[in-house]
Design a protein around this motif. Structure first.
Motif, short mmCIF file in Angstrom:
data_model
loop_
_atom_site.label_atom_id
_atom_site.label_comp_id
_atom_site.label_asym_id
_atom_site.label_seq_id
_atom_site.Cartn_x
_atom_site.Cartn_y
_atom_site.Cartn_z
N GLN A 309 9.42 -4.49 -3.97
CA GLN A 309 9.32 -5.96 -4.01
C GLN A 309 7.92 -6.47 -3.74
N LEU A 310 7.09 -5.63 -3.12
CA LEU A 310 5.74 -6.10 -2.75
C LEU A 310 4.72 -5.69 -3.81
N SER A 311 3.65 -6.46 -3.89
CA SER A 311 2.61 -6.11 -4.86
C SER A 311 1.76 -4.98 -4.28
N LYS A 312 1.00 -4.31 -5.17
CA LYS A 312 0.11 -3.23 -4.75
C LYS A 312 -0.88 -3.78 -3.72
N ALA A 313 -1.39 -4.97 -3.99
CA ALA A 313 -2.40 -5.58 -3.11
C ALA A 313 -1.81 -5.84 -1.72
N GLU A 314 -0.57 -6.30 -1.67
CA GLU A 314 0.07 -6.58 -0.36
C GLU A 314 0.24 -5.29 0.44
N LEU A 315 0.61 -4.20 -0.27
CA LEU A 315 0.78 -2.93 0.43
C LEU A 315 -0.58 -2.38 0.87
N GLU A 316 -1.57 -2.47 0.00
CA GLU A 316 -2.88 -1.89 0.31
C GLU A 316 -3.62 -2.65 1.40
N ALA A 317 -3.24 -3.88 1.63
CA ALA A 317 -3.88 -4.65 2.72
C ALA A 317 -3.59 -4.00 4.07
N CYS A 318 -2.57 -3.15 4.11
CA CYS A 318 -2.22 -2.45 5.35
C CYS A 318 -2.53 -0.95 5.24
N HIS A 319 -3.44 -0.58 4.37
CA HIS A 319 -3.91 0.81 4.29
C HIS A 319 -5.26 0.91 4.98
N LEU A 320 -5.46 2.01 5.67
CA LEU A 320 -6.72 2.18 6.40
C LEU A 320 -7.72 2.92 5.52
N THR A 321 -8.53 2.18 4.80
CA THR A 321 -9.55 2.81 3.96
C THR A 321 -10.69 3.29 4.86
N GLU A 322 -11.57 4.12 4.29
CA GLU A 322 -12.75 4.57 5.04
C GLU A 322 -13.59 3.38 5.49
N GLU A 323 -13.73 2.45 4.58
CA GLU A 323 -14.56 1.28 4.86
C GLU A 323 -13.97 0.48 6.03
N ARG A 324 -12.68 0.33 6.03
CA ARG A 324 -12.04 -0.41 7.15
C ARG A 324 -12.19 0.37 8.45
#
Ligand code: NCD
Length: 403
Positions: A309-324
Motif C-alpha cells: 500500500q505504501l509508495s517506494k519513497a515512503e518506505l525508503e524514507a525509513c531506510h538507513l542509507t550510508e549518507e544518512r
C-alpha cells in the motif's frame, strides 16, 4: 493455537501487567521471565556486570572450564516453534557455556502435537525432563500461560520449572531488550583503547558535545521501521522508559500497522516521556544518540499488506542509507535486532557507528548472565571471576579487577 486448557488462565492473563508481576518471582528473585516490566535499572546493571564477567572468563580455556562448572547439573528445554537464528543459537550457546545440556523442539509437527496433544500437556512433559523452559511462540500469551501452569504445578507439590519468554507473538521479547540495553551501556561508557592520563575519548567527545553524559540517561533514542508489530521495539522502549531525561523518536512509514501502537504511546505519555513521531529519518537523525532499526515484519501481513500500500519513497524514507548514517552524531550507535532486509544496506556495516553484529554477539553473554541469575549462582560466578582473572595492574588507571 486454540486449546481448552488455555481458557483456564484467561482471567489471569487479562489483568494489568503490574498486578501479575509478584507471581513471577519468589523471595525477591525472578523465577519466570515474561515481560520487560520485571527489570529495573538496578537489575539491568546486575545482569550487565555478570555478562561482562562471563565474556571475560570465556576468553581462555581456564575461564571456559570455570564457567562450565557453574550449571552442569541443569538442563534447558529450548522450545522454539517460531523461526529464530540469533535468539535460539545464543540461548543454546549460553547454556553450553555454563555447562548445561540442552533439549530442543523446533518443529511441533514432530511431536505429539500432531496427534492432538494439548499444548499445556506438552509443557508438563518438558518440565519433568528439564530445569528451565526457554520458549518462542507465535501465540502472544503462551509463555505467560505456561508460567501460570508451572505456578499451579508448584502449588500442587509437583515439579515446576522457570519459563523464559524468548519472543511471544508480536507482543514482547524481553531477553532481546536485555542485550540491547547491555549494548547501549557499553556504547555509552565512552571508553577507548587509546584512553590514557593525557587523553580520554569521553573528554574529547565533550569538546564537541558539551552536554554529553555517560550512561543511558539524558539521551535521544530513535526507533525506525515496523514499530507496530516489532516486539523488540516494545520491550526495549519499556526498559528505556525507566531512565531519566530521555527523548524518544519514532520513525515509520505512515501506515496504521507500522506506526507505534496507541497503547505504547499512551504508556509513554503517562510516564511524561517526550516523544516525537516522524515519517522520515531525515526529520531527526542528526539529533539521535542511538538509532534502533527494524525490518518490516511482512510475515504478519494479511491481504492488506502495508508494503503493497505504501509508495517506494515512503518506505525508503525509513531506510538507513550510508549518507544518512554519516549524518548521525559520531558516537551514536546503530542497533538492529536482526534479521535485516533492505532497511540497512551492507555498505553501512563498515560505518564505525554500526553495532548490530556486536549487539547480536552480546546475546550469548547476556543470556548466560540471565541464567546465572535465575539459577542463583552469581556468587559462584564472582568466585570464578576472581580466581581466574586475578588482579591486574593497569598503569593508567591503577589496580583493577581483571581488565
Ligand atoms: C527479532 C524477533 O524475532 O522479534 N529478532 C530477534 O529475536 N533477534 C526481530 C525480527 O524478527 O525482526
Amino acid at each position: 493455537m486454540p486449546s481448552p486448557s488455555f481458557s483456564e488462565f484467561s482471567t489471569q492473563i487479562l489483568r494489568p501487567t503490574g498486578l501479575k508481576l509478584p507471581e513471577f518471582q519468589r523471595n525477591g528473585r525472578l523465577i519466570h521471565v515474561l515481560f520487560p516490566d520485571q527489570f529495573d535499572p538496578v537489575l539491568l546493571d546486575r545482569i550487565a556486570v555478570a555478562a561482562e564477567k562471563i565474556s571475560l572468563l570465556a576468553r581462555d580455556r581456564k575461564g571456559c572450564l570455570a564457567l562450565r562448572e557453574l550449571l552442569p547439573h541443569r538442563e534447558a528445554m529450548l522450545f522454539f516453534t517460531q523461526p529464530s537464528t540469533r535468539t535460539y543459537l545464543s540461548f543454546q550457546a549460553a547454556c553450553h557455556l555454563l555447562g548445561m545440556d540442552t533439549l530442543e523442539i523446533r518443529d511441533p509437527a514432530v511431536t505429539s502435537a500432531a496427534k492432538g496433544e494439548p499444548p499445556l500437556d506438552a509443557i508438563r512433559m518438558f518440565s519433568v525432563n528439564s530445569d528451565i523452559i526457554i520458549m518462542r511462540s507465535e501465540v502472544s500469551d503462551f509463555a505467560e500461560t505456561c508460567a501460570y501452569l508451572m505456578n499451579n504445578e508448584a502449588r500442587s507439590g509437583h515439579r515446576a520449572v522457570p519459563i523464559i519468554n524468548a519472543g511471544s507473538g508480536a507482543d514482547q521479547h524481553p531477553t532481546q531488550a536485555l542485550l540491547d540495553i547491555y549494548t547501549l551501556q557499553n556504547a555509552f561508557r565512552f571508553t577507548s583503547d587509546q584512553d590514557s592520563t593525557h587523553w580520554s575519548y569521553f573528554e574529547d567527545l565533550r569538546k564537541r558535545h558539551p552536554q554529553l553524559v555517560k550512561g543511558l540517561t539524558q539521551k535521544h533514542y530513535g526507533f525506525c521501521g515496523d514499530l507496530g508489530r516489532g516486539r523488540t521495539v516494545r520491550s526495549l522502549v519499556w526498559l528505556l522508559s525507566q531512565y531519566q531525561g530521555i527523548t524518544l523518536h519514532f520513525f515509520s512509514p505512515n501506515h496504521p500497522k507500522l506506526r507505534m501502537d496507541p497503547e505504547l504511546r499512551q504508556f509513554l505519555l503517562q510516564r511524561r516521556i517526550e516523544i516525537h513521531e516522524h515519517t522520515s529519518l531525515d526529520e531527526a537523525i542528526h539529533e539521535l544518540d542511538a538509532l534502533y532499526m527494524t525490518r518490516i515484519q511482512s510475515e504478519h501481513d494479511g491481504p492488506d499488506s502495508p508494503g503493497a500500500q505504501l509508495s517506494k519513497a515512503e518506505l525508503e524514507a525509513c531506510h538507513l542509507t550510508e549518507e544518512r548514517a554519516n549524518r548521525m552524531k559520531d558516537y551514536a550507535p546503530i542497533l538492529h535486532p536482526l534479521p535485516r532486509n533492505e532497511e540497512i544496506p551492507f555498505r553501512v556495516d563498515q560505518n564505525p557507528r554500526a553495532k548490530y553484529f556486536e549487539q547480536a554477539a552480546n546475546g550469548k553473554w547476556v543470556r548466560a548472565a540471565l541464567l546465572v541469575y535465575i539459577f542463583d549462582v552469581e556468587a559462584e560466578l564472582d568466585h570464578a571471576y576472581r580466581a581466574n582473572m586475578g588482579m591486574v595492574h593497569n598503569y593508567n588507571q591503577g589496580v583493577m579487577p581483571g581488565r
